[in-house]
Design an enzyme around this catalytic site. Structure first.
Site, PDB file in Angstrom:
ATOM      1  CE  LYS A 125      31.518  43.349  50.462  1.00 17.04           C
ATOM      2  NZ  LYS A 125      32.443  43.797  49.429  1.00 17.04           N
ATOM      3  CD  GLN A 154      34.920  42.045  47.294  1.00 17.55           C
ATOM      4  OE1 GLN A 154      33.734  42.128  47.587  1.00 17.55           O
ATOM      5  NE2 GLN A 154      35.867  42.604  48.016  1.00 17.55           N
ATOM      6  CG  ASP A 164      31.026  48.999  46.342  1.00 16.49           C
ATOM      7  OD1 ASP A 164      30.773  48.925  47.560  1.00 16.49           O
ATOM      8  OD2 ASP A 164      31.650  48.128  45.711  1.00 16.49           O
TER       9      ASP A 164
END
Ligand code: NDP
Length: 299
Positions: free
Chosen positions: A53, A97, A120
């Site tokens: 990422k 994460q 997200d």
């Protein structure tokens, strides 16, 4: 024989678009969009994802900041660090994460993220917006990356109008994939069923589906004869199995070879949904940065 939907190539095109938009945003504002990635503990898979990422972010001109915390960090400390990022004007996107260590409640951690920086799309406010917005796929909402990527692939095959009225089955009801996928397909006027481990007659439900999105997390769970002739099959699953000569190998939740013989289009694993997820994360970071720097209705 189904067309294989190339997620790698499509994701590269999304990243190119994001790179152009990021460059224009930087030219207008003088600010480099910045994504903070929070990694707790040292799970090797999470470490690989985080590295991918931040590397991909750099490639499109987004600055990646990695905040690493030990596996035994107290939940209060983690929340405090995220709150500090939420208040930091130089940070436009925050990603925690997952999975988090068992002693940490992921929901309470999510609440510490400023919804405007929630790239997200997991914060309850953004989940609510996803379900209530007239067009959740506009460039203004932070929608979960994996289902957003799946929708793009489905639209590539069927066209936006082509989804309208079709029978879609989403197999899996997680907050990360299944539920937001259902919301997006509904927003595109599909007739959506969400199936899960308690669904009766699962094979029959699958055979009815003109669009089948599978996010179960079990290798080759869906056999070929569950696929409707001419269906669009999106395989979200990423499962590590032992391949020939004991070498590890990634497979999806669908029996690819058998399904391919019946479907109209199908995503491979790897090279299907996975690359789209990261591309959509970068796209969301651009959305978040643009809204923070230029307000609603910005170009
Ligand atoms: P979860 O484990 O959170 O959810 C799995 C879902 O599958 C649940 O809703 C569960 O039902 C359902 N399920 C499990 N077993 C069965 C069964 N026997 N019959 C019917 N339904 C069943 O997984 P995620 O949604 O997070 O992920 C799913 C897969 O997608 C994983 O392989 C993951 O690695 C992959 N993934 C891939 C991404 C990508 O970028 N390509 C991103 C995110 C995930 P119930 O709710 O009843 O328990």
């Amino acid at each position: 024989m189904a067309r294989i939907v190339d997620g790698r190539e499509r994701a590269a095109r999304v990243r190119m678009l994001v790179a152009e938009r990021v460059a224009r945003l930087r030219a207008r504002t003088g600010v480099t969009p910045t994504l903070a990635v929070v990694l707790v503990g040292d799970d090797p898979a999470s470490r690989v994802y985080v590295r991918t990422k931040t590397r991909m972010a750099a490639e499109v001109g987004i600055e990646g900041r990695l905040l690493e915390l030990p596996a035994d960090v107290a939940e209060a400390e983690l929340r405090a660090r995220i709150e500090a990022l939420s208040e930091d004007e130089a940070v436009h996107g925050i990603l925690v994460q997952l999975p988090l260590p068992a002693h940490i409640d992921p929901e309470r951690v999510l609440f510490a993220i400023d919804p405007a920086k929630d790239v997200d799309g997991f914060h309850p406010l953004n989940v609510g917006r996803l379900w209530t917005a007239r067009d959740p796929v506009s460039d203004d909402l932070l929608v979960p990356c994996t289902p957003r990527g799946c929708l793009t692939l489905i639209e590539d095959v069927l066209g936006r109008e082509g989804i309208r009225g079709r029978r879609a089955l989403v197999l899996g009801r997680s907050a990360i994939v299944g539920k937001p996928m259902a919301a997006l397909l509904l927003a595109r006027d599909a007739t959506v069923t969400v199936a899960h481990s308690r669904t009766r007659d699962l094979a029959e439900r699958c055979r009815e589906a003109e669009i089948l999105v599978v996010a179960v997390g079990r290798p080759r769970f869906v056999p070929g004869d569950w696929i409707r002739e001419g269906a669009v099959v999106i395989d979200v699953g990423i499962n590590r199995i032992e391949g020939p000569e004991g070498r590890p190998r990634l497979v999806g939740d669908v029996d690819f070879a058998a399904a391919r013989a019946r479907a109209m289009a199908i995503t491979p694993v790897p090279g299907g949904v996975g690359p789209m997820t990261v591309a959509m994360l970068l796209h969301n970071t651009w959305i978040a940065a643009r809204r923070q720097l230029e307000g609603d209705g910005a170009p």
